[in-house]
Scaffold this motif. Structure first.
Motif, PDB file in Angstrom:
ATOM      1  N   TRP A   7     -10.798   2.209  -6.882  1.00  0.00           N
ATOM      2  CA  TRP A   7     -11.661   2.397  -6.155  1.00  0.00           C
ATOM      3  C   TRP A   7     -11.655   2.774  -4.739  1.00  0.00           C
ATOM      4  CZ3 TRP A   7     -14.122  -0.200  -2.313  1.00  0.00           C
ATOM      5  CH2 TRP A   7     -13.344  -1.533  -1.824  1.00  0.00           C
ATOM      6  N   PHE A   8     -10.642   1.857  -3.982  1.00  0.00           N
ATOM      7  CA  PHE A   8     -10.196   1.943  -2.673  1.00  0.00           C
ATOM      8  C   PHE A   8      -9.827   3.399  -2.257  1.00  0.00           C
ATOM      9  CE2 PHE A   8      -8.147   1.420   1.343  1.00  0.00           C
ATOM     10  CZ  PHE A   8      -8.938   0.802   2.085  1.00  0.00           C
ATOM     11  N   LEU A   9      -8.856   4.022  -3.217  1.00  0.00           N
ATOM     12  CA  LEU A   9      -8.334   5.279  -2.847  1.00  0.00           C
ATOM     13  C   LEU A   9      -9.427   6.271  -3.047  1.00  0.00           C
ATOM     14  CD1 LEU A   9      -4.799   4.806  -4.562  1.00  0.00           C
ATOM     15  CD2 LEU A   9      -5.345   4.721  -2.041  1.00  0.00           C
ATOM     16  N   ARG A  10     -10.160   5.890  -4.199  1.00  0.00           N
ATOM     17  CA  ARG A  10     -11.152   7.115  -4.517  1.00  0.00           C
ATOM     18  C   ARG A  10     -12.405   7.177  -3.617  1.00  0.00           C
ATOM     19  NH1 ARG A  10     -13.031   4.782  -8.636  1.00  0.00           N
ATOM     20  NH2 ARG A  10     -14.749   4.047  -7.703  1.00  0.00           N
ATOM     21  N   ASP A  11     -13.003   6.008  -3.076  1.00  0.00           N
ATOM     22  CA  ASP A  11     -14.354   6.032  -2.083  1.00  0.00           C
ATOM     23  C   ASP A  11     -13.849   5.925  -0.674  1.00  0.00           C
ATOM     24  OD1 ASP A  11     -15.618   5.813  -4.650  1.00  0.00           O
ATOM     25  OD2 ASP A  11     -15.896   3.681  -4.455  1.00  0.00           O
ATOM     26  N   ASP A  12     -12.624   5.681  -0.279  1.00  0.00           N
ATOM     27  CA  ASP A  12     -12.275   5.492   1.013  1.00  0.00           C
ATOM     28  C   ASP A  12     -13.506   4.951   1.940  1.00  0.00           C
ATOM     29  OD1 ASP A  12     -10.583   5.741   3.110  1.00  0.00           O
ATOM     30  OD2 ASP A  12     -10.620   7.764   3.477  1.00  0.00           O
ATOM     31  N   PRO A  13     -13.854   3.659   1.752  1.00  0.00           N
ATOM     32  CA  PRO A  13     -15.018   3.203   2.384  1.00  0.00           C
ATOM     33  C   PRO A  13     -14.995   3.036   3.787  1.00  0.00           C
ATOM     34  CG  PRO A  13     -13.853   1.246   1.204  1.00  0.00           C
ATOM     35  CD  PRO A  13     -12.986   2.625   0.809  1.00  0.00           C
ATOM     36  N   TYR A  14     -13.639   3.005   4.311  1.00  0.00           N
ATOM     37  CA  TYR A  14     -13.470   2.704   5.792  1.00  0.00           C
ATOM     38  C   TYR A  14     -13.001   3.906   6.689  1.00  0.00           C
ATOM     39  CZ  TYR A  14     -15.104  -1.819   5.038  1.00  0.00           C
ATOM     40  OH  TYR A  14     -15.652  -3.116   4.516  1.00  0.00           O
ATOM     41  N   THR A  23      -9.664   5.051   6.134  1.00  0.00           N
ATOM     42  CA  THR A  23      -8.631   4.521   6.444  1.00  0.00           C
ATOM     43  C   THR A  23      -7.380   5.263   5.537  1.00  0.00           C
ATOM     44  OG1 THR A  23      -8.819   2.382   5.507  1.00  0.00           O
ATOM     45  CG2 THR A  23      -9.168   2.590   7.845  1.00  0.00           C
ATOM     46  N   VAL A  24      -7.755   5.574   4.404  1.00  0.00           N
ATOM     47  CA  VAL A  24      -6.688   6.076   3.414  1.00  0.00           C
ATOM     48  C   VAL A  24      -5.785   7.252   3.895  1.00  0.00           C
ATOM     49  CG1 VAL A  24      -6.478   7.118   1.138  1.00  0.00           C
ATOM     50  CG2 VAL A  24      -8.241   5.372   1.440  1.00  0.00           C
ATOM     51  N   GLN A  25      -6.408   8.037   4.894  1.00  0.00           N
ATOM     52  CA  GLN A  25      -5.300   8.998   5.174  1.00  0.00           C
ATOM     53  C   GLN A  25      -4.424   8.414   6.249  1.00  0.00           C
ATOM     54  OE1 GLN A  25      -7.523  11.589   8.029  1.00  0.00           O
ATOM     55  NE2 GLN A  25      -9.030   9.906   8.562  1.00  0.00           N
ATOM     56  N   TYR A  26      -4.419   7.553   6.576  1.00  0.00           N
ATOM     57  CA  TYR A  26      -3.522   6.653   7.414  1.00  0.00           C
ATOM     58  C   TYR A  26      -2.639   5.682   6.834  1.00  0.00           C
ATOM     59  CZ  TYR A  26      -7.048   8.236  10.866  1.00  0.00           C
ATOM     60  OH  TYR A  26      -7.831   8.736  11.605  1.00  0.00           O
ATOM     61  N   MET A  27      -2.672   5.680   5.376  1.00  0.00           N
ATOM     62  CA  MET A  27      -1.727   4.651   4.521  1.00  0.00           C
ATOM     63  C   MET A  27      -0.585   5.517   4.374  1.00  0.00           C
ATOM     64  SD  MET A  27      -4.662   3.073   2.171  1.00  0.00           S
ATOM     65  CE  MET A  27      -3.378   1.906   1.307  1.00  0.00           C
ATOM     66  N   SER A  28       0.652   4.781   4.237  1.00  0.00           N
ATOM     67  CA  SER A  28       1.777   5.445   3.839  1.00  0.00           C
ATOM     68  C   SER A  28       1.767   5.718   2.337  1.00  0.00           C
ATOM     69  CB  SER A  28       3.056   4.550   4.309  1.00  0.00           C
ATOM     70  OG  SER A  28       2.957   3.327   3.433  1.00  0.00           O
ATOM     71  N   GLU A  29       2.812   6.509   1.845  1.00  0.00           N
ATOM     72  CA  GLU A  29       2.946   6.631   0.232  1.00  0.00           C
ATOM     73  C   GLU A  29       3.143   5.328  -0.500  1.00  0.00           C
ATOM     74  OE1 GLU A  29       2.403   8.989  -3.007  1.00  0.00           O
ATOM     75  OE2 GLU A  29       1.938   9.607  -0.664  1.00  0.00           O
ATOM     76  N   LYS A  30       3.935   4.490   0.069  1.00  0.00           N
ATOM     77  CA  LYS A  30       4.296   3.270  -0.388  1.00  0.00           C
ATOM     78  C   LYS A  30       3.083   2.288  -0.521  1.00  0.00           C
ATOM     79  CE  LYS A  30       7.189  -0.990   0.226  1.00  0.00           C
ATOM     80  NZ  LYS A  30       7.932  -1.462   0.966  1.00  0.00           N
ATOM     81  N   ASP A  31       2.064   2.254   0.407  1.00  0.00           N
ATOM     82  CA  ASP A  31       0.827   1.507   0.376  1.00  0.00           C
ATOM     83  C   ASP A  31      -0.145   2.089  -0.554  1.00  0.00           C
ATOM     84  OD1 ASP A  31       1.545  -0.372   2.252  1.00  0.00           O
ATOM     85  OD2 ASP A  31       0.749   0.516   3.910  1.00  0.00           O
ATOM     86  N   ARG A  32      -0.008   3.300  -0.758  1.00  0.00           N
ATOM     87  CA  ARG A  32      -0.836   3.940  -1.668  1.00  0.00           C
ATOM     88  C   ARG A  32      -0.525   3.570  -2.995  1.00  0.00           C
ATOM     89  NH1 ARG A  32      -2.918   9.916   0.450  1.00  0.00           N
ATOM     90  NH2 ARG A  32      -3.376   9.359   2.580  1.00  0.00           N
ATOM     91  N   ASN A  33       0.734   3.638  -3.401  1.00  0.00           N
ATOM     92  CA  ASN A  33       1.022   3.301  -4.567  1.00  0.00           C
ATOM     93  C   ASN A  33       0.910   1.759  -4.885  1.00  0.00           C
ATOM     94  OD1 ASN A  33       1.959   5.885  -5.086  1.00  0.00           O
ATOM     95  ND2 ASN A  33       4.277   5.467  -4.190  1.00  0.00           N
ATOM     96  N   ARG A  34       0.951   0.921  -3.786  1.00  0.00           N
ATOM     97  CA  ARG A  34       0.781  -0.335  -3.886  1.00  0.00           C
ATOM     98  C   ARG A  34      -0.835  -0.555  -4.280  1.00  0.00           C
ATOM     99  NH1 ARG A  34       1.940  -5.048   0.489  1.00  0.00           N
ATOM    100  NH2 ARG A  34       1.418  -6.905  -0.849  1.00  0.00           N
ATOM    101  N   THR A  35      -1.704   0.125  -3.562  1.00  0.00           N
ATOM    102  CA  THR A  35      -2.869   0.087  -3.817  1.00  0.00           C
ATOM    103  C   THR A  35      -3.477   0.250  -5.058  1.00  0.00           C
ATOM    104  OG1 THR A  35      -3.291   0.249  -1.149  1.00  0.00           O
ATOM    105  CG2 THR A  35      -5.090   0.747  -2.948  1.00  0.00           C
ATOM    106  N   ALA A  36      -2.838   1.408  -5.686  1.00  0.00           N
ATOM    107  CA  ALA A  36      -3.192   1.813  -7.094  1.00  0.00           C
ATOM    108  C   ALA A  36      -2.903   0.595  -8.376  1.00  0.00           C
ATOM    109  CB  ALA A  36      -2.539   3.025  -7.274  1.00  0.00           C
ATOM    110  N   ALA A  72      -6.802  -2.543   2.996  1.00  0.00           N
ATOM    111  CA  ALA A  72      -6.620  -2.595   1.780  1.00  0.00           C
ATOM    112  C   ALA A  72      -7.723  -3.240   0.784  1.00  0.00           C
ATOM    113  CB  ALA A  72      -5.350  -3.581   1.371  1.00  0.00           C
ATOM    114  N   PRO A  73      -7.889  -2.790  -0.382  1.00  0.00           N
ATOM    115  CA  PRO A  73      -8.889  -3.361  -1.365  1.00  0.00           C
ATOM    116  C   PRO A  73      -9.203  -4.761  -1.141  1.00  0.00           C
ATOM    117  CG  PRO A  73      -7.382  -2.248  -2.793  1.00  0.00           C
ATOM    118  CD  PRO A  73      -6.754  -2.339  -1.332  1.00  0.00           C
ATOM    119  N   GLU A  74     -10.472  -5.069  -0.790  1.00  0.00           N
ATOM    120  CA  GLU A  74     -10.852  -6.342  -0.621  1.00  0.00           C
ATOM    121  C   GLU A  74     -10.484  -7.213  -1.841  1.00  0.00           C
ATOM    122  OE1 GLU A  74     -15.517  -6.834  -1.946  1.00  0.00           O
ATOM    123  OE2 GLU A  74     -15.041  -5.395  -0.345  1.00  0.00           O
ATOM    124  N   HIS A  75     -10.298  -8.694  -1.505  1.00  0.00           N
ATOM    125  CA  HIS A  75     -10.046  -9.933  -2.255  1.00  0.00           C
ATOM    126  C   HIS A  75      -8.743  -9.544  -3.133  1.00  0.00           C
ATOM    127  CE1 HIS A  75     -14.446 -11.244  -1.833  1.00  0.00           C
ATOM    128  NE2 HIS A  75     -13.646 -12.047  -1.078  1.00  0.00           N
TER     129      HIS A  75
END
Length: 548
Positions: free
Chosen positions: A269-276, A278-291, A196-199
């Protein structure tokens, strides 16, 4: 009257047919074109050139294998001059690349030394096996190459060095299992930034799901004195500050007030850059929460830690001199700690600034330091925990100095299982990790063996290597040894090689021997200016006697 085209035209058409057919599978005449190439095809030509260069470099790797095969077969090494130039160019390019990497990541070379502590015993066995196998090539050169004694001395010297290398190998994992300490606690460094996005609150919640024992964060003071979590000096990397506040994306993060900071998005930024990756393994719920994540304040982190009964360790960055909270930054952080519901002993205070003032204001805070100091000075400052970079965490220091003085050691960043295993064997009490979900799957060190076990492996591998090398030399030079033991003072290497290939005498082997001896006699006679035995210069007649 039919006019025949000249032969050159037909040759040109044939050449064009081959070129267009092989390159683009266009074998028909109507498929050819003199028009300009499209941009799409030009881009593919660029990719083709890149692939050619990569394959060219790879082909020169195989030239090394071919050179070893030449040596093994006793053939002369004669590298083409163009290849020599390209090899030198590749060598210079590689050296330039290493120097450039050293300038950018000079501090990261420590990981090489640390990795050798973990892999040293196995690298030694692998190197010993490779040099032992090389004995087949060296033994073959003893007969074929003049002055091979130098090569033999070098080879034996390398073998002796490898036989004695374990005397100098030191690894924390070479220890008795009974002396292995408890499993190091895992601290979520900036939460779980790979998940998930840091901090962000989401990142710290993901870390808590991985059973971390504490949460670590980097704290900055806002323009109006609110401590918030931010690792970078600016907000550009982890927020959308360039859209909400264009022209201020390069400003120091501490020059934004809390209202402005709170309005920023800290997850897109985490969904856009996918630094690690791992975004492809996130559920739809986690992606919405991340955004929908926002910048987290220190007060929110402390509330989460208090609710889950976890400790908090943080580093505090002082604002620039022109900042209005430049002198009050420590007081701002202390006020938030005192107003929160977390127990003071669950907060680990890292900054060295005004440490006496902090101890007087909140005596129960755990005092930590990121500076490796003598034990006496640590005790004087009331420091009970050291937070060190993995390059500074030496097993002998941890076991001799800090553990015996009740000073716990926390090491960062530890994200790989092998490094976690090494720190475990070194005796550290905790590690700060960006990947607590990976370290969660390491219930035991990857490998651990006692000194007696390693000594047995060392001696056994050396004895096996000695036996194999002696066997190779005897097998490769068996016929030379047999000829010398039979009392003969001279020998023909070609005859030895022929005898080594075929044990039983045959007609073909005898014919080959006759040709060899015949060619040698002719060459000898040409050099001496005499006629071959049994005839004159005009009508050579050679009598050859070969014993079967």
């Amino acid at each position: 009257m039919v006019k025949h085209q000249p032969l050159q035209v037909y040759e040109r058409q044939l050449c064009l047919s081959c070129l267009t057919g092989i390159y683009g599978c266009r074998w028909k005449r109507y498929q050819r074109s003199h028009d300009d190439s499209s941009k799409w095809e030009c881009s593919w030509f660029f990719l083709l050139c890149c692939s050619f260069l990569l394959l060219l470099v790879w082909s020169y790797f195989w030239l090394e294998i071919l050179a070893l095969c030449h040596i093994a077969l006793g053939q002369q090494l004669n590298l083409y001059w163009i290849h020599k130039i390209v090899v030198l160019a590749i060598l210079l390019t590689t050296i330039t690349g290493v120097v450039s990497i050293d300038n950018f990541w000079q501090d990261e070379w420590d990981i090489v030394v640390i990795s050798l502590q973990f892999t040293g015993p196995f690298l030694h066995i692998g190197a010993l096996a490779a040099v032992t196998a090389l004995g087949w090539v060296i033994a073959g050169q003893v007969v074929r190459v003049e002055r091979s004694i130098v090569m033999l001395v070098i080879y034996v010297s390398v073998l002796l060095v490898l036989y004695l290398v374990p005397l100098f190998i030191s690894s924390p994992c070479i220890m008795d299992l009974s002396k292995l300490g408890p499993r190091p606690a895992v601290i979520g460094r900036r939460g779980a930034p790979m998940l998930a996005p840091e901090h962000t609150i989401m990142s710290f919640s993901k870390a808590l799901q991985q059973k971390v024992t504490a949460l670590e964060a980097d704290v900055t003071i806002s323009l109006d004195g609110v401590p918030f979590l931010m690792r970078d000096r600016t907000l550009r990397r982890t927020t959308n500050v360039d859209k909400l506040f264009p022209g201020r994306q390069d400003h120091d993060a501490s020059f934004f007030n809390w209202t402005e900071i709170r309005s920023l998005n800290a997850g897109l930024w985490f969904l856009r850059d996918d630094p690690y990756w791992t975004v492809q393994y996130m559920s739809e719920k986690d992606r919405n929460r991340t955004a929908n994540q926002t910048v987290c304040s220190l007060a929110e982190l402390l509330r989460l830690a208090a609710r889950t009964n976890r400790s908090v360790i943080f580093s505090l960055r002082r604002p620039p001199p022109q900042h209005p909270r430049h002198q009050l930054w420590v007081s701002d952080a202390l006020k938030v700690i005192q107003r929160s519901s977390i127990l003071p002993e669950q907060v680990m205070w890292t900054p060295d600034w005004y440490r006496k003032k902090v101890r007087a204001a909140v005596p129960l805070l755990q005092q930590t330091s990121d500076e490796k100091l003598p034990v006496a000075e640590l005790k004087e400052r009331g420091i009970s925990t050291l937070t060190l970079h993995y390059s500074q965490a030496r097993a002998q220091d941890i076991s001799r100095q800090f553990s015996g003085s009740n000073v716990s050691v926390n090491v960062y960043p530890v994200n790989e299982p092998w490094l976690y295993s090494l720190m475990w064997c070194s005796g550290v009490q905790s590690v700060s990790s960006d990947a607590p979900h990976i370290l969660k799957k390491v219930p035991n060190p990857i490998w651990i063996m006692s000194a007696d076990e390693y000594g047995l492996i060392w001696i056994t591998s050396d004895l096996i290597s000695v036996a194999i090398v002696i066997g190779i030399f005897i097998f490769q030079n068996y016929h030379l040894i047999r000829w010398k033991m039979s009392g003969m003072r001279s020998y023909n290497p070609e005859q030895i090689m022929l005898s080594a290939v075929v044990r039983r005498p045959s007609r073909d082997v005898n014919l080959m021997k006759e040709k060899l001896i015949f060619s040698e006699n002719i060459t000898l006679c040409d050099l001496c200016g005499t006629s071959p035995p049994g005839g004159d210069h005009n009508t050579p007649s050679i009598s050859v006697f070969i014993s079967a």
